[in-house]
Design a protein around this motif. Sequence first.
Motif, PDB file in Angstrom:
ATOM      1  N   ASP A  57      87.838  13.024  38.995  1.00 36.82           N
ATOM      2  CA  ASP A  57      87.910  13.536  37.976  1.00 36.82           C
ATOM      3  C   ASP A  57      87.105  15.142  38.236  1.00 36.82           C
ATOM      4  OD1 ASP A  57      85.255  13.331  38.527  1.00 36.82           O
ATOM      5  OD2 ASP A  57      84.822  11.650  37.074  1.00 36.82           O
ATOM      6  N   VAL A  58      87.450  15.976  39.515  1.00 37.35           N
ATOM      7  CA  VAL A  58      86.887  16.931  39.540  1.00 37.35           C
ATOM      8  C   VAL A  58      86.785  17.971  38.614  1.00 37.35           C
ATOM      9  CG1 VAL A  58      87.656  17.597  41.379  1.00 37.35           C
ATOM     10  CG2 VAL A  58      85.867  18.190  40.927  1.00 37.35           C
ATOM     11  N   LEU A  59      88.897  18.080  37.714  1.00 37.79           N
ATOM     12  CA  LEU A  59      88.459  18.568  36.964  1.00 37.79           C
ATOM     13  C   LEU A  59      88.313  19.007  35.992  1.00 37.79           C
ATOM     14  CD1 LEU A  59      92.012  19.462  38.680  1.00 37.79           C
ATOM     15  CD2 LEU A  59      89.454  21.065  39.375  1.00 37.79           C
ATOM     16  N   ARG A  60      88.286  18.065  34.878  1.00 35.64           N
ATOM     17  CA  ARG A  60      87.178  17.667  33.947  1.00 35.64           C
ATOM     18  C   ARG A  60      86.252  18.764  33.212  1.00 35.64           C
ATOM     19  NH1 ARG A  60      86.051  10.998  33.142  1.00 35.64           N
ATOM     20  NH2 ARG A  60      88.319  10.517  33.779  1.00 35.64           N
ATOM     21  N   VAL A  61      85.882  19.317  34.121  1.00 39.41           N
ATOM     22  CA  VAL A  61      85.232  20.881  34.030  1.00 39.41           C
ATOM     23  C   VAL A  61      85.547  22.272  33.789  1.00 39.41           C
ATOM     24  CG1 VAL A  61      82.904  20.191  35.250  1.00 39.41           C
ATOM     25  CG2 VAL A  61      84.366  21.010  36.015  1.00 39.41           C
ATOM     26  N   TRP A  62      87.051  22.095  34.107  1.00 32.02           N
ATOM     27  CA  TRP A  62      88.058  22.884  34.304  1.00 32.02           C
ATOM     28  C   TRP A  62      89.105  23.420  33.127  1.00 32.02           C
ATOM     29  CZ3 TRP A  62      88.048  27.214  37.216  1.00 32.02           C
ATOM     30  CH2 TRP A  62      89.340  28.188  37.719  1.00 32.02           C
ATOM     31  N   ARG A  63      88.502  24.279  31.914  1.00 30.18           N
ATOM     32  CA  ARG A  63      88.986  24.860  31.191  1.00 30.18           C
ATOM     33  C   ARG A  63      90.084  25.475  30.901  1.00 30.18           C
ATOM     34  NH1 ARG A  63      86.238  20.971  29.780  1.00 30.18           N
ATOM     35  NH2 ARG A  63      84.781  20.485  29.174  1.00 30.18           N
ATOM     36  N   GLY A  64      90.404  26.489  31.578  1.00 31.79           N
ATOM     37  CA  GLY A  64      92.045  27.181  31.771  1.00 31.79           C
ATOM     38  C   GLY A  64      93.154  26.260  32.475  1.00 31.79           C
ATOM     39  N   PRO A  65      94.120  27.400  32.688  1.00 32.77           N
ATOM     40  CA  PRO A  65      95.327  26.680  33.254  1.00 32.77           C
ATOM     41  C   PRO A  65      95.480  26.544  34.759  1.00 32.77           C
ATOM     42  CG  PRO A  65      95.640  28.849  33.006  1.00 32.77           C
ATOM     43  CD  PRO A  65      94.439  28.258  32.372  1.00 32.77           C
ATOM     44  N   VAL A  66      96.370  25.878  35.064  1.00 38.14           N
ATOM     45  CA  VAL A  66      96.748  24.946  36.709  1.00 38.14           C
ATOM     46  C   VAL A  66      97.889  24.757  37.045  1.00 38.14           C
ATOM     47  CG1 VAL A  66      96.267  23.297  38.405  1.00 38.14           C
ATOM     48  CG2 VAL A  66      94.470  23.173  36.482  1.00 38.14           C
ATOM     49  N   LEU A  67      98.269  26.170  37.969  1.00 38.27           N
ATOM     50  CA  LEU A  67      99.801  26.667  38.473  1.00 38.27           C
ATOM     51  C   LEU A  67      99.546  25.416  39.170  1.00 38.27           C
ATOM     52  CD1 LEU A  67     102.282  27.734  38.904  1.00 38.27           C
ATOM     53  CD2 LEU A  67     101.281  29.497  40.528  1.00 38.27           C
ATOM     54  N   ALA A  68     100.470  24.529  39.088  1.00 40.94           N
ATOM     55  CA  ALA A  68     100.378  23.401  40.475  1.00 40.94           C
ATOM     56  C   ALA A  68     101.878  23.360  41.300  1.00 40.94           C
ATOM     57  CB  ALA A  68     100.663  21.761  40.029  1.00 40.94           C
ATOM     58  N   VAL A  69     101.811  23.535  42.722  1.00 41.40           N
ATOM     59  CA  VAL A  69     103.189  23.338  43.032  1.00 41.40           C
ATOM     60  C   VAL A  69     103.680  22.786  43.924  1.00 41.40           C
ATOM     61  CG1 VAL A  69     104.756  24.585  45.239  1.00 41.40           C
ATOM     62  CG2 VAL A  69     102.732  25.427  44.391  1.00 41.40           C
ATOM     63  N   GLY A  70     104.899  21.147  42.812  1.00 40.26           N
ATOM     64  CA  GLY A  70     104.846  20.583  43.339  1.00 40.26           C
ATOM     65  C   GLY A  70     104.770  19.530  42.016  1.00 40.26           C
ATOM     66  N   ARG A  71     105.779  18.388  42.027  1.00 40.19           N
ATOM     67  CA  ARG A  71     105.296  16.965  41.162  1.00 40.19           C
ATOM     68  C   ARG A  71     103.650  16.266  41.461  1.00 40.19           C
ATOM     69  NH1 ARG A  71     110.899  14.564  40.586  1.00 40.19           N
ATOM     70  NH2 ARG A  71     111.045  14.859  42.245  1.00 40.19           N
ATOM     71  N   ARG A  72     104.010  15.930  42.911  1.00 39.71           N
ATOM     72  CA  ARG A  72     102.423  15.573  43.676  1.00 39.71           C
ATOM     73  C   ARG A  72     101.176  15.881  43.167  1.00 39.71           C
ATOM     74  NH1 ARG A  72     100.051  11.748  44.188  1.00 39.71           N
ATOM     75  NH2 ARG A  72      98.367  11.460  46.179  1.00 39.71           N
ATOM     76  N   THR A  73     101.668  17.637  43.412  1.00 38.63           N
ATOM     77  CA  THR A  73     100.222  18.509  43.173  1.00 38.63           C
ATOM     78  C   THR A  73      99.709  18.120  41.155  1.00 38.63           C
ATOM     79  OG1 THR A  73     100.843  19.586  45.126  1.00 38.63           O
ATOM     80  CG2 THR A  73      99.034  20.525  43.111  1.00 38.63           C
ATOM     81  N   ALA A  74     101.109  18.594  41.024  1.00 37.81           N
ATOM     82  CA  ALA A  74     100.889  18.181  39.456  1.00 37.81           C
ATOM     83  C   ALA A  74     100.717  17.168  38.625  1.00 37.81           C
ATOM     84  CB  ALA A  74     101.834  18.520  38.465  1.00 37.81           C
ATOM     85  N   GLU A  75     100.986  15.852  40.110  1.00 39.78           N
ATOM     86  CA  GLU A  75     100.051  14.934  39.658  1.00 39.78           C
ATOM     87  C   GLU A  75      98.483  14.657  39.777  1.00 39.78           C
ATOM     88  OE1 GLU A  75     101.018  10.203  41.049  1.00 39.78           O
ATOM     89  OE2 GLU A  75     102.223  11.869  40.724  1.00 39.78           O
ATOM     90  N   VAL A  76      97.843  15.005  41.120  1.00 38.52           N
ATOM     91  CA  VAL A  76      97.070  14.884  41.318  1.00 38.52           C
ATOM     92  C   VAL A  76      96.047  15.304  40.101  1.00 38.52           C
ATOM     93  CG1 VAL A  76      95.609  15.810  43.251  1.00 38.52           C
ATOM     94  CG2 VAL A  76      97.633  14.744  43.977  1.00 38.52           C
ATOM     95  N   ALA A  77      96.744  17.053  39.925  1.00 35.86           N
ATOM     96  CA  ALA A  77      95.797  17.559  39.160  1.00 35.86           C
ATOM     97  C   ALA A  77      95.452  16.959  37.777  1.00 35.86           C
ATOM     98  CB  ALA A  77      96.610  19.003  38.764  1.00 35.86           C
ATOM     99  N   ARG A  78      96.436  15.773  37.191  1.00 35.80           N
ATOM    100  CA  ARG A  78      96.414  15.463  35.976  1.00 35.80           C
ATOM    101  C   ARG A  78      95.026  14.420  35.933  1.00 35.80           C
ATOM    102  NH1 ARG A  78     102.013  16.592  35.675  1.00 35.80           N
ATOM    103  NH2 ARG A  78     101.945  17.904  34.141  1.00 35.80           N
ATOM    104  N   LEU A  79      95.840  13.478  37.184  1.00 39.87           N
ATOM    105  CA  LEU A  79      94.630  12.964  37.346  1.00 39.87           C
ATOM    106  C   LEU A  79      92.282  13.272  37.922  1.00 39.87           C
ATOM    107  CD1 LEU A  79      96.659  10.403  40.093  1.00 39.87           C
ATOM    108  CD2 LEU A  79      95.761   9.802  37.799  1.00 39.87           C
TER     109      LEU A  79
END
Length: 241
Positions: free
Chosen positions: A72-94
Amino acid sequence: MSLPVLLPAEEQRAERWLPVLAAAGCRATVLQVRRVERIIARAQLERVLAGSPEGCWLVLGSGKALGDDWPDVLRVWRGPVLAVGRRTAEVARLAGARDVRLPDSGGGLAAAIESLPWQPGQHVLWLRGEEVAVDVAVLLGSRGVAVEALTTYRMVTSPVATTALADWARDRAVEPGWLVATSPATVRAMLAMLPWPWPGVSIVALGETTAEALRAMALPVRAVAAEATVEAVRDAIVRGC
């Protein structure tokens, strides 16, 4: 057909890839060549995230920059996230990211960066490993984008990989097979364990950036997957057979 394929991958990628490769007649062996070693504390990352300017982009070239141990470390992040690949996007959302952008380019980090209309004065926080093939600060610095790079992890060689690799490569002299080259750094680690040539082994590179790096290492790339997906790897192997 039962075609031997060596997949240097972590458990999560193997779970997704093995059924697709098996359905295509590939007998895949998973080899964890290297493992992630975290080199910063969670508290340090949270301080950097919280201190980033408003409207800052977070760039993730790999889900390893966050890992599964910080759910849950990105719950403090308010800006957009550019993720490379579906796995990376999944990790960012988790990890709690709300606005995750996944480019359609499928060409790796450089293509993902090129897919957005960056403007001078923008800010980027780039979470990266110690080894990178593409330097985001170089790509965006010439456009007037301020890039802060934070190295969160390194890759270290798995102690059991050397014997497993030697056994697999020895068998390919009798029954030819394919190596999925997932990254230049992974291939360099494998070559340190077992120098090339490996008789009977063909190489499929995961993307053109990896292919170019392997050619620069004088390795014979037989096929290139158009994007970092198991379907692209499967298709590249079928075309190369």
